[in-house]
Every structure is written in structure tokens, then in C-alpha cells.
Design an enzyme around this catalytic site. Structure first.
Site, PDB file in Angstrom:
ATOM      1  N   ALA A  65       0.866  -1.184   0.000  1.00  0.00           N
ATOM      2  CA  ALA A  65       0.000   0.000   0.000  1.00  0.00           C
ATOM      3  C   ALA A  65       0.896   1.224   0.000  1.00  0.00           C
ATOM      4  O   ALA A  65       2.037   1.175   0.480  1.00  0.00           O
ATOM      5  CB  ALA A  65      -0.888  -0.018   1.243  1.00  0.00           C
ATOM      6  N   GLY A 110       0.664  -5.172   0.579  1.00  0.00           N
ATOM      7  CA  GLY A 110      -0.459  -5.304  -0.355  1.00  0.00           C
ATOM      8  C   GLY A 110      -0.066  -6.010  -1.648  1.00  0.00           C
ATOM      9  O   GLY A 110      -0.923  -6.580  -2.330  1.00  0.00           O
ATOM     10  N   GLU A 113      -0.285  -9.564  -0.867  1.00  0.00           N
ATOM     11  CA  GLU A 113      -1.721  -9.859  -0.729  1.00  0.00           C
ATOM     12  C   GLU A 113      -2.417  -9.932  -2.088  1.00  0.00           C
ATOM     13  O   GLU A 113      -3.319 -10.753  -2.287  1.00  0.00           O
ATOM     14  CB  GLU A 113      -2.375  -8.800   0.172  1.00  0.00           C
ATOM     15  CG  GLU A 113      -1.926  -8.947   1.623  1.00  0.00           C
ATOM     16  CD  GLU A 113      -2.302  -7.755   2.490  1.00  0.00           C
ATOM     17  OE1 GLU A 113      -2.009  -6.605   2.070  1.00  0.00           O
ATOM     18  OE2 GLU A 113      -2.879  -7.953   3.567  1.00  0.00           O
ATOM     19  N   GLU A 133       4.122  -5.178   7.385  1.00  0.00           N
ATOM     20  CA  GLU A 133       3.268  -4.166   8.029  1.00  0.00           C
ATOM     21  C   GLU A 133       3.606  -3.918   9.492  1.00  0.00           C
ATOM     22  O   GLU A 133       3.543  -2.792   9.969  1.00  0.00           O
ATOM     23  CB  GLU A 133       1.787  -4.555   7.900  1.00  0.00           C
ATOM     24  CG  GLU A 133       1.230  -4.422   6.489  1.00  0.00           C
ATOM     25  CD  GLU A 133       1.404  -5.674   5.647  1.00  0.00           C
ATOM     26  OE1 GLU A 133       2.201  -6.560   6.030  1.00  0.00           O
ATOM     27  OE2 GLU A 133       0.758  -5.762   4.586  1.00  0.00           O
TER      28      GLU A 133
HETATM   29  N1  COA Z   1       4.580   3.242  -0.559  1.00  0.00           N
HETATM   30  C1  COA Z   1       4.964   4.389  -1.128  1.00  0.00           C
HETATM   31  N2  COA Z   1       6.135   4.536  -1.782  1.00  0.00           N
HETATM   32  C2  COA Z   1       6.945   3.463  -1.862  1.00  0.00           C
HETATM   33  C3  COA Z   1       6.611   2.225  -1.304  1.00  0.00           C
HETATM   34  C4  COA Z   1       5.357   2.136  -0.620  1.00  0.00           C
HETATM   35  N3  COA Z   1       4.922   0.985  -0.089  1.00  0.00           N
HETATM   36  N4  COA Z   1       7.611   1.350  -1.537  1.00  0.00           N
HETATM   37  C5  COA Z   1       8.524   2.019  -2.241  1.00  0.00           C
HETATM   38  N5  COA Z   1       8.144   3.299  -2.438  1.00  0.00           N
HETATM   39  C6  COA Z   1       8.842   4.367  -3.154  1.00  0.00           C
HETATM   40  C7  COA Z   1       9.982   4.944  -2.334  1.00  0.00           C
HETATM   41  O1  COA Z   1       9.496   5.917  -1.443  1.00  0.00           O
HETATM   42  C8  COA Z   1      10.832   5.529  -3.418  1.00  0.00           C
HETATM   43  O2  COA Z   1      10.257   6.734  -3.878  1.00  0.00           O
HETATM   44  P1  COA Z   1      11.168   8.079  -4.043  1.00  0.00           P
HETATM   45  O3  COA Z   1      12.221   7.686  -5.053  1.00  0.00           O
HETATM   46  O4  COA Z   1      10.209   9.095  -4.539  1.00  0.00           O
HETATM   47  O5  COA Z   1      11.736   8.353  -2.699  1.00  0.00           O
HETATM   48  C9  COA Z   1      10.700   4.528  -4.539  1.00  0.00           C
HETATM   49  O6  COA Z   1       9.502   3.802  -4.291  1.00  0.00           O
HETATM   50  C10 COA Z   1      11.848   3.531  -4.593  1.00  0.00           C
HETATM   51  O7  COA Z   1      11.947   2.903  -3.335  1.00  0.00           O
HETATM   52  P2  COA Z   1      13.329   2.778  -2.526  1.00  0.00           P
HETATM   53  O8  COA Z   1      12.982   2.558  -1.096  1.00  0.00           O
HETATM   54  O9  COA Z   1      14.220   3.917  -2.850  1.00  0.00           O
HETATM   55  O10 COA Z   1      13.948   1.448  -3.177  1.00  0.00           O
HETATM   56  P3  COA Z   1      14.933   0.414  -2.441  1.00  0.00           P
HETATM   57  O11 COA Z   1      15.394  -0.519  -3.528  1.00  0.00           O
HETATM   58  O12 COA Z   1      15.969   1.130  -1.656  1.00  0.00           O
HETATM   59  O13 COA Z   1      14.024  -0.400  -1.422  1.00  0.00           O
HETATM   60  C11 COA Z   1      12.057  -1.602  -0.719  1.00  0.00           C
HETATM   61  C12 COA Z   1      12.975  -1.224  -1.893  1.00  0.00           C
HETATM   62  C13 COA Z   1      10.879  -2.361  -1.319  1.00  0.00           C
HETATM   63  C14 COA Z   1      12.814  -2.532   0.259  1.00  0.00           C
HETATM   64  C15 COA Z   1      11.581  -0.343   0.026  1.00  0.00           C
HETATM   65  O14 COA Z   1      11.095   0.579  -0.922  1.00  0.00           O
HETATM   66  C16 COA Z   1      10.499  -0.588   1.048  1.00  0.00           C
HETATM   67  O15 COA Z   1      10.791  -1.118   2.118  1.00  0.00           O
HETATM   68  N6  COA Z   1       9.244  -0.204   0.722  1.00  0.00           N
HETATM   69  C17 COA Z   1       8.145  -0.329   1.640  1.00  0.00           C
HETATM   70  C18 COA Z   1       7.640  -1.738   1.697  1.00  0.00           C
HETATM   71  C19 COA Z   1       6.511  -1.861   2.698  1.00  0.00           C
HETATM   72  O16 COA Z   1       6.674  -1.655   3.881  1.00  0.00           O
HETATM   73  N7  COA Z   1       5.315  -2.213   2.188  1.00  0.00           N
HETATM   74  C20 COA Z   1       4.146  -2.407   3.013  1.00  0.00           C
HETATM   75  C21 COA Z   1       3.372  -1.157   3.134  1.00  0.00           C
HETATM   76  S1  COA Z   1       1.954  -1.379   4.184  1.00  0.00           S
END
Ligand code: COA
Length: 259
Positions: A65, A110, A113, A133
Site C-alpha cells: 500500500a 499489499g 496480498e 506491516e
Molecule cells: N509506498 C509508497 N512509496 C513506496 C513504497 C510504498 N509501499 N515502496 C517504495 N516506495 C517508493 C519509495 O518511497 C521511493 O520513492 P522516491 O524515489 O520518490 O523516494 C521509490 O519507491 C523507490 O523505493 P526505494 O525505497 O528507494 O527502493 P529500495 O530498492 O531502496 O528499497 C524496498 C525497496 C521495497 C525494500 C523499500 O522501498 C520498502 O521497504 N518499501 C516499503 C515496503 C513496505 O513496507 N510495504 C508495506 C506497506 S503497508
């Protein structure tokens, strides 16, 4: 119908729905969820589509999400969000047309999911799965606690959900979260091949099998068996079954004559 955050492309009866916000790792904001809802409704309604592949653009399937939209949620708005997300993903799960998730990269929160709501999951070697989460102080909201436990068992589901850890494709395969792991460059080909294999069979039989398995898992064995018998009876009245059994018997008779 035209979309902004997803694409829907159809080729030879197979539709491919791609979540297309690669700069945000395809995070599910409100607009993307609304489009997923419209797209699955379109797939279900269109007679020229027999089955669906769901995938993501770039290096993620869906990274969850959209966290920026969660930050200001209230108790009421977050519950509404979860209920709506659950409704949308349930439309994928209850689709009478087979839905395959082709998981190309991160399938977190999500994203995991969404994959769980599809009937079958194929992962690229680069895919990563998790329900992170709890790390954000919340719980899965789009069905993760329910579908993950049903798919991989309570203990494994709780380990993933309570630690928020991320697992790779090989581990996802080992625990039964995905059906198959393939090289990244053959992911869509593999999903298409599997879908074509399914679609070679009678569409009514496919729909009945999906419904019996999906509904049956939450019924008593007796109720599930009754549903199965009803499907079996109804299918006997269809031309699909009459033609399918006739073709089988004719083939066998021809083979017998050759021997
Ligand atoms: N919601 C909103 N934006 C997200 C996102 C999310 N769930 N996951 C990634 N992004 C965005 C980042 O903010 C970033 O945007 P920006 O360049 O404008 O700052 C872009 O996607 C790239 O992500 P980044 O974190 O720089 O890539 P990474 O390779 O370093 O890390 C992840 C990848 C997937 C490990 C990391 O993005 C992450 O942990 N995301 C959240 C996952 C999560 O907790 N999901 C459950 C949500 S309830």
C-alpha cells in the site's frame, strides 16, 4: 477503458494487467486501487478475455500500500480502506476466469496480498515476498492474515507476518507460497504457457473448479462435497462436457483400432 496507473493489454484471449507506477515500486495508492477494481471488472465482463496475468512494471510487482497515504489515516478511514482493498482483491479471487500472478520483483504488503488473491503464483528468481506491516506498526489489511495462513499454514504465515521478514523466491517456493520459480526473462512466457494450458479446457468446467475450491475451503467437507456434486451435475448438461467426453472416447477408439 483507459487507465493511468495500470495497463491492460489483451492478446489471443489472455489479458495482462500491469501495475505501472515503477518510480514508486508500484505502490498501491487510492487511484491505483480504483483502477485495479475497474480492470478486474472489465476482465470479468469481456467475452474476448479467457484468463488474466497480473504483473508489475520495473523492478517491483507491488511494494505494498502507498505508505504516504497511510500516514494520515484515522481509525475509521483505515478500516474503510482495508474493507475496500479486501473487496477489490476478492474480485480477483472469485473471478471465474483463471488469474495468474507473475511476480517479477518485490511483492510486499499489499503486493504479497494481491498475489495471494490470484489463483496461481509464478515467481521470477528476483521476486521477494513479505508482509512487513508490523514494522510500520500496523497489520496486513488486504487479506494477508487470512490468505497467507490458508496457503502456507498457520506457523509459517505467523512467522512471516510477525517478523515482517522478506523471503526470496526459492524460499517462497519451498513453503508453497508460489507454484513455480522461473528465470526473470521467461516469467511472462511461463505464465502465458500455463494459462494457455488451462484455457484449452472447457471454460465452464474451469469456472466451476475455481468456485468449488475457493468456496469449498471455507465450508464443511459435507457442504463442499455437495457443491462439487452440483457442479458435476450441471456440467453434465453442458455441450462442453458432451463434446469433451465424446472427443476423448473417439480418440481412444481410434487408438484401439490402430493397435
Ligand atoms: N509506498 C509508497 N512509496 C513506496 C513504497 C510504498 N509501499 N515502496 C517504495 N516506495 C517508493 C519509495 O518511497 C521511493 O520513492 P522516491 O524515489 O520518490 O523516494 C521509490 O519507491 C523507490 O523505493 P526505494 O525505497 O528507494 O527502493 P529500495 O530498492 O531502496 O528499497 C524496498 C525497496 C521495497 C525494500 C523499500 O522501498 C520498502 O521497504 N518499501 C516499503 C515496503 C513496505 O513496507 N510495504 C508495506 C506497506 S503497508
Amino acid at each position: 477503458m483507459s487507465y493511468q496507473s495500470v495497463t491492460l493489454v489483451t492478446d489471443g484471449g489472455i489479458a495482462t494487467l500491469t501495475v505501472n507506477r515503477p518510480d514508486k515500486l508500484n505502490a498501491l495508492n487510492a487511484g491505483t486501487m480504483a483502477e485495479l477494481s475497474s480492470a478486474i471488472d472489465e476482465v470479468r465482463a469481456r467475452d474476448d478475455i479467457g484468463g488474466l496475468i497480473v504483473t508489475g512494471a520495473g523492478r517491483a510487482f507491488v511494494a505494498g500500500a502507498d505508505i504516504s497515504e497511510l500516514a494520515n489515516a484515522t481509525a475509521v478511514s483505515a478500516r474503510t480502506l482495508a474493507l475496500e482493498g479486501q473487496r477489490i482483491f476478492r474480485r480477483f479471487e472469485t473471478s471465474p476466469k483463471p488469474v495468474i500472478a507473475a511476480v517479477n520483483g518485490f511483492a510486499l504488503g499489499g503486493g504479497c496480498e494481491l498475489a495471494l488473491a490470484c489463483h496461481i503464483r509464478i515467481a521470477s528468481e528476483q521476486a521477494k515476498f513479505g508482509q512487513p506491516e508490523v514494522k510500520l506498526g500496523t497489520s496486513p489489511g488486504y487479506g494477508g492474515t487470512q490468505r497467507l495462513a490458508r496457503l502456507v499454514g498457520k506457523g509459517r504465515a505467523l512467522q512471516l507476518i510477525l517478523t515482517g521478514e522478506t523471503i526470496d523466491a526459492a524460499e517462497a517456493y519451498r513453503i508453497g507460497l508460489v507454484n513455480r520459480v522461473v528465470a526473470a526473462d521467461s516469467l511472462i512466457e511461463s505464465a502465458t504457457g500455463l494459462l494457455r494450458q488451462i484455457l484449452a479446457n472447457g471454460p465452464l468446467a474451469i469456472a466451476a473448479c475455481i468456485e468449488a475450491v475457493e468456496l469449498g475451503l471455507d465450508m464443511s467437507l459435507e457442504g463442499g462435497l455437495a457443491l462439487e456434486a452440483t457442479h458435476f451435475g450441471l456440467l453434465a448438461a453442458t455441450s462442453d462436457m458432451k463434446e469433451g467426453t465424446k472427443a476423448f472416447l473417439e480418440k481412444r477408439a481410434a487408438e484401439f483400432k490402430r493397435k
